[in-house]
Write a protein that holds these residues in place. Structure first.
Motif, PDB file in Angstrom:
ATOM      1  N   CYS A 137       1.158  -1.332  -0.234  1.00  0.00           N
ATOM      2  CA  CYS A 137       0.206  -0.233  -0.076  1.00  0.00           C
ATOM      3  C   CYS A 137       0.874   1.058   0.287  1.00  0.00           C
ATOM      4  CB  CYS A 137      -1.271  -0.075   0.813  1.00  0.00           C
ATOM      5  SG  CYS A 137      -1.891  -0.756   1.470  1.00  0.00           S
ATOM      6  N   THR A 138       2.035   1.663   1.223  1.00  0.00           N
ATOM      7  CA  THR A 138       2.282   2.438   1.411  1.00  0.00           C
ATOM      8  C   THR A 138       3.837   2.996   0.270  1.00  0.00           C
ATOM      9  OG1 THR A 138       4.141   2.109   2.575  1.00  0.00           O
ATOM     10  CG2 THR A 138       1.923   2.423   3.577  1.00  0.00           C
ATOM     11  N   TYR A 140       6.411   2.861   1.038  1.00  0.00           N
ATOM     12  CA  TYR A 140       7.696   2.508   2.021  1.00  0.00           C
ATOM     13  C   TYR A 140       7.802   3.824   2.350  1.00  0.00           C
ATOM     14  CZ  TYR A 140       7.517  -2.467   0.284  1.00  0.00           C
ATOM     15  OH  TYR A 140       7.659  -3.988   0.158  1.00  0.00           O
TER      16      TYR A 140
ATOM     17  N   GLY B 667       0.157   9.781   0.597  1.00  0.00           N
ATOM     18  CA  GLY B 667       0.348   8.454   0.882  1.00  0.00           C
ATOM     19  C   GLY B 667      -0.568   7.203  -0.359  1.00  0.00           C
ATOM     20  N   GLN B 670       2.425   8.053  -3.375  1.00  0.00           N
ATOM     21  CA  GLN B 670       4.007   7.187  -2.960  1.00  0.00           C
ATOM     22  C   GLN B 670       3.519   5.510  -3.954  1.00  0.00           C
ATOM     23  OE1 GLN B 670       4.648   8.275   1.078  1.00  0.00           O
ATOM     24  NE2 GLN B 670       5.927  10.745  -0.329  1.00  0.00           N
ATOM     25  N   GLY B 671       2.310   5.442  -3.066  1.00  0.00           N
ATOM     26  CA  GLY B 671       1.635   3.615  -3.076  1.00  0.00           C
ATOM     27  C   GLY B 671       1.484   3.629  -3.765  1.00  0.00           C
ATOM     28  N   ALA B 674       4.737   3.516  -5.830  1.00  0.00           N
ATOM     29  CA  ALA B 674       5.933   1.898  -5.640  1.00  0.00           C
ATOM     30  C   ALA B 674       5.433   0.396  -6.975  1.00  0.00           C
ATOM     31  CB  ALA B 674       5.336   1.868  -4.761  1.00  0.00           C
ATOM     32  N   HIS B 675       3.663   1.138  -7.141  1.00  0.00           N
ATOM     33  CA  HIS B 675       3.261  -0.218  -7.988  1.00  0.00           C
ATOM     34  C   HIS B 675       3.943   0.400  -9.365  1.00  0.00           C
ATOM     35  CE1 HIS B 675      -0.704  -2.013  -5.808  1.00  0.00           C
ATOM     36  NE2 HIS B 675       0.263  -1.323  -5.053  1.00  0.00           N
ATOM     37  N   GLU B 683       7.756  -6.305 -12.682  1.00  0.00           N
ATOM     38  CA  GLU B 683       6.430  -7.739 -12.334  1.00  0.00           C
ATOM     39  C   GLU B 683       6.341  -7.894 -13.766  1.00  0.00           C
ATOM     40  OE1 GLU B 683       3.433  -5.620  -9.557  1.00  0.00           O
ATOM     41  OE2 GLU B 683       4.798  -4.397  -8.538  1.00  0.00           O
ATOM     42  N   ILE B 703       7.646  -8.036  -6.200  1.00  0.00           N
ATOM     43  CA  ILE B 703       6.942  -6.741  -5.741  1.00  0.00           C
ATOM     44  C   ILE B 703       7.490  -5.605  -5.198  1.00  0.00           C
ATOM     45  CG2 ILE B 703       4.293  -7.962  -5.402  1.00  0.00           C
ATOM     46  CD1 ILE B 703       4.766  -7.392  -3.412  1.00  0.00           C
ATOM     47  N   PRO B 704       8.272  -4.888  -4.806  1.00  0.00           N
ATOM     48  CA  PRO B 704       9.510  -3.448  -4.679  1.00  0.00           C
ATOM     49  C   PRO B 704       9.539  -3.929  -3.608  1.00  0.00           C
ATOM     50  CG  PRO B 704       7.568  -2.217  -6.531  1.00  0.00           C
ATOM     51  CD  PRO B 704       6.652  -3.973  -6.233  1.00  0.00           C
ATOM     52  N   ARG B 705      10.198  -4.006  -2.977  1.00  0.00           N
ATOM     53  CA  ARG B 705      10.684  -3.917  -1.923  1.00  0.00           C
ATOM     54  C   ARG B 705      11.505  -2.189  -1.514  1.00  0.00           C
ATOM     55  NH1 ARG B 705      12.026  -8.775   0.790  1.00  0.00           N
ATOM     56  NH2 ARG B 705      11.123 -10.642  -1.248  1.00  0.00           N
ATOM     57  N   ALA B 706      11.468  -1.943  -0.069  1.00  0.00           N
ATOM     58  CA  ALA B 706      11.813  -0.808   0.425  1.00  0.00           C
ATOM     59  C   ALA B 706      12.910   0.092  -0.032  1.00  0.00           C
ATOM     60  CB  ALA B 706      11.879  -0.685   2.114  1.00  0.00           C
ATOM     61  N   THR B 707      14.002  -0.944  -0.279  1.00  0.00           N
ATOM     62  CA  THR B 707      14.555  -0.813  -0.988  1.00  0.00           C
ATOM     63  C   THR B 707      15.827  -0.524  -2.346  1.00  0.00           C
ATOM     64  OG1 THR B 707      15.726  -2.709  -1.001  1.00  0.00           O
ATOM     65  CG2 THR B 707      16.834  -1.837   0.635  1.00  0.00           C
ATOM     66  N   ILE B 709      13.019   1.641  -3.478  1.00  0.00           N
ATOM     67  CA  ILE B 709      11.981   2.663  -3.905  1.00  0.00           C
ATOM     68  C   ILE B 709      13.254   3.508  -3.868  1.00  0.00           C
ATOM     69  CG2 ILE B 709      10.579   4.534  -2.422  1.00  0.00           C
ATOM     70  CD1 ILE B 709       9.234   1.979  -4.060  1.00  0.00           C
ATOM     71  N   GLU B 711      14.555   8.247  -3.108  1.00  0.00           N
ATOM     72  CA  GLU B 711      13.244   9.948  -2.534  1.00  0.00           C
ATOM     73  C   GLU B 711      12.899  10.302  -3.582  1.00  0.00           C
ATOM     74  OE1 GLU B 711      13.746  10.209   0.675  1.00  0.00           O
ATOM     75  OE2 GLU B 711      14.618   8.591   0.963  1.00  0.00           O
ATOM     76  N   TYR B 712      11.563  10.563  -3.273  1.00  0.00           N
ATOM     77  CA  TYR B 712      10.753  11.484  -4.726  1.00  0.00           C
ATOM     78  C   TYR B 712      10.833  13.193  -3.751  1.00  0.00           C
ATOM     79  CZ  TYR B 712       8.745   6.956  -4.784  1.00  0.00           C
ATOM     80  OH  TYR B 712       7.882   5.801  -4.847  1.00  0.00           O
TER      81      TYR B 712
END
Ligand code: FES
Ligand code: FES
Lengths: 160, 780
Positions: A137-138, A140, B667, B670-671, B674-675, B683, B703-707, B709, B711-712
């Protein structure tokens, strides 16, 4: 066949006879009734099931309950102390670190463990530390904000 | 209170969160009912096969197993899974809840075991023996169109489900005749798996005495289920209660009527016991809808000065084996925003929907618009490159002016409001465009593969006018000022992470002049929110929020009448401000909600003909969609050795109209991005040549992981929508729609020095690496 298991969950002693094939996550959810720990994959990838076992983040779908015999487990329900949310929980709230909330308990537990190892992690270190937890969702960014917030607001209070 | 800063527009933290961050939310799998039975489903390992025989006796003999059923046991008494899309001449196979004598895709439900314990139910399906006779599988939609192709459903005689053609604007043939050049391009929009972190889950409970069925399900659409399930179950709508408890992410995957929902309901009635089914991740990957999967050939008619005269699109949509709720409608949505935010006078859009032996495709975040946006934004770059025109100039040249709105496009829709020049200018400024171009030059001079991509998108939100929506596009809402002066808000939309318990409370608290803590928003239970059309298509706030606003205004109007009575004056002399009723010049007395609400409900002193209570509900029927827009700019560096893409800069300027809660907007953006990062770089749902699903776990579907992403830098402009009183447009899908082409364009730009002009999505390191190898060889 069942095997006796004794452990402590959120500071309370527990004793049950359990089938050896029961996963720790199912024990916590179905036997202890602690449904805050979620299941997203059962294959050790998503991290939704993360709990602390003896203070370390563990994906509870990768462990049989009988393997946790004798350990001290903290789940999301046991994180707040005396009704005060843990700084990581507070950070998730302040920074909009969750949307659907399904990954959140596991994400928070993983972050709690991360902060015990690294008191003031950089954003990159937080991202690396949470690589084992998926959120759809977020995206991250707000999760990383939340953990940074927690790191800078963590007090020496008697949190996990 | 509203005499302080209004709540609307404030970045407020959510009222939903305390329960969710303490593990106290109730998702469907968290429900515990006395006597609950657990269902486990046996699924086909074959893409296409005849079932010769199913043997269930060993499974039934396991202690704790209550029942084992196959299609032969349930398909006659449980109706077929519905498709709501109305497409002329649509050919549809009957979609029974369990397979009949054939299976049509890997993951097709074949049998169900019900037991006292979920582990035992799983043991039981392991003991079911199925004798399959494998048949040729159709796995490629283009191949499926060729004569002599194997058939997905042999009894249907062909693989084509429908052909949908739109001719819009001026004469397309004339446009192509008048062109200096015709630029052609093929683009593939890969199949994706939505992968909400919570898989689907269902609990069904039947009350024999009342004849009522309660179904808790992880869904975006409890109300549509209540409308559609009666036909499957033979229970009237009035006896059906659908509850969407906490829902752990949807993204369109839970915008559906699934066989398992009807099956659990059927089992609960048949076995007189509550039944739970929880999807495994593997099932989620195989048997929950997929998204996208369109391949298209596109032609652009251009003048040498860069004017685009017309656009032809011929695409093939891979539908999978069955029609789920909106399967055939999704590819047709592409035709509605084919021209993006550009003045393109003539279009022709043709899409052929094709059956293949795969899971159904349906609405996944963006649904049809990402396909359109990707193709038009890639094409703008292709045209700019071919004509040696600056890509931003080409875009600017085709933007309607802010004064051109409402702007009727050649696709047949009317964009409500916009200022595309504004978002582009702001994004350029935030990205420091000139410096970025200098960086690119320097990086290239240093031998680096550095690229910059741009996408200027527009999308369709706030779905939508009922005429355009298969099941109606209105929304319902109710507001009740309680006797205690607390406020109950009931909405027909079903948020599952979007945060409308907070944003709707902001709207209502401001209008009523009450503290936000006094407002509670209820949703997701058809016994509470009696009507609704639910959450999808970025409609929650624009359509659902408007129904709430209408209801609040009715409550205030009614309250004024009561206040006038208490002031002994006429309604017109009553003023409502900051939560207080006054009659300036008539009396110095002020009436607060606490007093007025008590009067309204105790009903001792009401005006003649005044109904007790302070409650109002409304249906809002939107006159048009809304059209959010924005500009995304992305810079990437591609590793020459590994083909890996690093996003070094990401700027997004989105305009979703007025923002109720900028934190929630951020939110969503950003979400959504990420998709898009997932879609652009990692994907893809892959079936092998036999129709085996290779991406059946998180292990194989990245699917994307925290690493992953970057900086926006996020910015926004505000162009209110004239379509609803809140002036909001919707933002749930914007990031996904706008970002994929920006990233793709950046990667291609990075590879331009090597002569690469196009790569298909996802631009994985392997795909990029291979492209670099052939190019290097070719240029050596
Ligand atoms: S459920 Fe344990 S890692 Fe996904
Ligand atoms: S908040 Fe929904 S998966 Fe993370």
């Amino acid at each position: 066949m069942t095997i006796p298991v004794r452990l402590r969950v959120n500071n309370a002693p527990r004793q049950h006879d359990i089938e050896p094939r029961v996963l720790l996550v199912h024990y916590l959810r179905d036997v202890c009734g602690l449904t805050g720990t979620h299941v997203g994959c059962e294959t050790g990838i998503c991290g939704a099931c993360t709990v602390l076992v003896d203070g370390k983040a563990v994906k509870s779908c990768t462990v049989f309950a009988v393997q946790a015999d004798g350990s001290e487990i903290t789940t999301i329900e046991g994180l707040a102390a005396n009704g005060v949310m843990h700084p990581v929980q507070q950070g998730f709230w302040e920074c909009h670190g969750l949307q659907c909330g399904y990954c959140t308990p596991g994400m928070i537990m993983a972050a709690v463990h991360l902060l015990t190892k690294q008191k003031a992690p950089t954003r990159g270190q937080i991202a690396s530390g949470l690589r084992g937890n998926l959120c759809r969702c977020t995206g991250y960014t707000h999760i990383i904000d939340a953990v940074s917030y927690a790191a800078s607001h963590a007090t020496e209070a008697a949190h996990v | 209170m509203s005499d302080a800063t209004p709540y609307i527009g404030r970045a407020m933290k959510r009222v939903e969160d305390p329960r969710l961050i303490q593990g106290l939310g109730t998702y469907t799998d968290d429900l515990r009912l006395a006597g609950l039975l657990h269902a486990c489903i046996l699924r086909s390992p074959h893409a296409h096969a005849r079932i010769r025989r199913i043997e269930t006796s060993a499974a039934k003999a396991i202690p704790g197993v209550v029942a084992v059923f196959t299609g032969a046991d349930v398909n006659d008494s449980c109706g077929a899974v519905p498709c709501a899309a109305a497409i002329p001449d649509l050919k549809a196979p009957r979609h029974t809840v369990l397979a009949g004598d054939r299976v049509y895709f890997v993951g097709h439900a074949v049998a169900v075991a019900v037991a006292t314990d979920p582990y035992i139910a799983c043991d039981a399906i392991d003991e079911i023996e199925v004798d399959y006779d494998p048949l040729p599988a159709v796995v490629n939609a283009m191949e499926a169109l060729k004569s002599g192709s194997a058939l997905t459903h042999p009894d249907m005689g062909a693989n084509v489900a429908f052909t949908h053609v739109v001719n819009g604007g001026s004469d397309i043939d004339a446009a192509f005749r008048n062109a200096d050049r015709i630029i052609k391009h093929r683009l593939y929009h890969q199949r994706l798996t939505p992968m909400p972190i919570e898989p689907r889950a269902v609990v069904a409970s039947y009350h024999r005495g009342e004849g009522t069925l309660t179904l808790w399900t992880s869904t975006q659409i409890p109300h549509l289920l209540r409308t559609l399930l009666p036909n499957m179950l033979g229970i009237p709508e009035t006896k059906l209660r659908i509850v969407a408890p906490e829902v752990g992410g949807g993204f369109g995957a839970k915008l559906n009527v699934y066989a398992e929902e009807a099956l659990c309901a059927h089992l609960a009635m048949r076995l007189s016991a509550p039944v739970k089914w929880v999807e495994s991740r593997r099932e989620n990957a195989a048997s929950t809808i997929h998204g996208r999967d369109q391949i298209g050939d596109y032609e652009v008619a251009v003048k040498n000065d860069g004017r685009i005269l017309g656009l032809k699109a011929t695409s093939v949509a891979d539908l999978g084996a069955y029609l789920q709720l909106l399967t055939p409608a999704v590819p047709t949505l592409t035709g509605l925003v084919l021209t993006g935010c550009y003045k393109i006078p003539a279009i022709r859009f043709e899409v052929v929907g094709v059956y293949t032996n795969k899971m159904a495709t349906d609405a996944y975040r963006g649904a049809g618009r990402p396909e359109a946006t990707y193709l038009i934004e890639r094409l703008m770059d292709v045209v700019a490159n071919e004509l040696k025109i600056d890509r931003l100039d080409l875009r600017l040249k085709h933007f309607p002016a802010p004064g051109d709105f409402p702007f009727a496009t050649s696709c047949g829709v009317t964009y409500d409001s916009g200022n595309y020049q504004g978002t582009l200018a702001k994004a350029k400024q935030l990205a420091d465009w000139d410096a970025l171009m200098a960086d690119r030059k320097a990086a290239r001079a240093a031998g680096k593969l550095f690229g910059v991509g741009v996408s200027t998108y527009v999308e369709i939100c706030a779905m939508g006018p009922s005429k355009a929506m298969p099941a109606g596009g209105w929304e319902w809402g109710c507001v009740r000022m309680e006797i205690s002066a607390k406020v109950t808000v009931i909405t027909g939309v079903t948020p599952h992470g979007q945060g409308q318990e907070t944003s709707f409370a902001q709207i209502v608290a401001d209008r009523l002049g009450v503290p936000i803590e006094d407002v509670a928003v209820l949703k997701g239970d058809t016994n509470v929110a009696h009507y609704g059309r639910d959450t999808y298509g970025s409609r929650g706030t624009a359509v659902g929020g408007t129904a709430i606003v209408m209801s609040v205004d009715k409550v205030i109007k009614k309250a004024k009448t009561l206040a006038a009575h208490l002031f002994e004056t006429l309604d017109d002399y009553v003023v409502f401000e900051n939560g207080k009723f006054k009659a300036p010049g008539i009396t110095a007395r002020e009436i607060a909600w606490s007093e007025l609400a008590a009067e309204a409900y105790l009903a001792k002193n009401l005006p003649a003909g005044f109904e007790p209570g302070l409650e109002a509900s409304s249906f809002f029927e939107p006159e048009n969609f809304t059209f959010p827009f924005g500009t995304h700019i992305c810079a990437v560096e591609v590793d020459r050795d590994t083909g890996e893409v690093a996003i070094t800069k990401y700027v997004a300027v989105d305009d979703c109209g007025n923002q109720i809660n900028p934190l929630l907007v951020e939110g969503q953006v950003q979400g959504g991005i990420a998709h898009a990062i997932g879609q652009a770089l990692f994907e893809q749902t892959i079936y092998d040549e036999n129709g085996q699903l290779l991406t059946g776990e998180f292990m194989d579907y990245a699917i994307p992981r925290a690493t992953d992403i970057p900086e926006y830098t996020l910015g926004s402009t505000v162009t209110p929508s004239p379509v609803n009183p809140l002036g909001v447009k919707g933002v749930g899908e914007a990031g996904t729609i706008g970002a994929t082409p920006a990233i793709a364009n950046a990667v291609i730009d990075a590879l331009t020095p090597l002569g690469v002009v196009h790569l298909d999505l996802p631009m994985t390191p392997e795909r990029i690496w291979r492209a670099m190898q052939t190019r290097t060889v070719a240029t050596v």
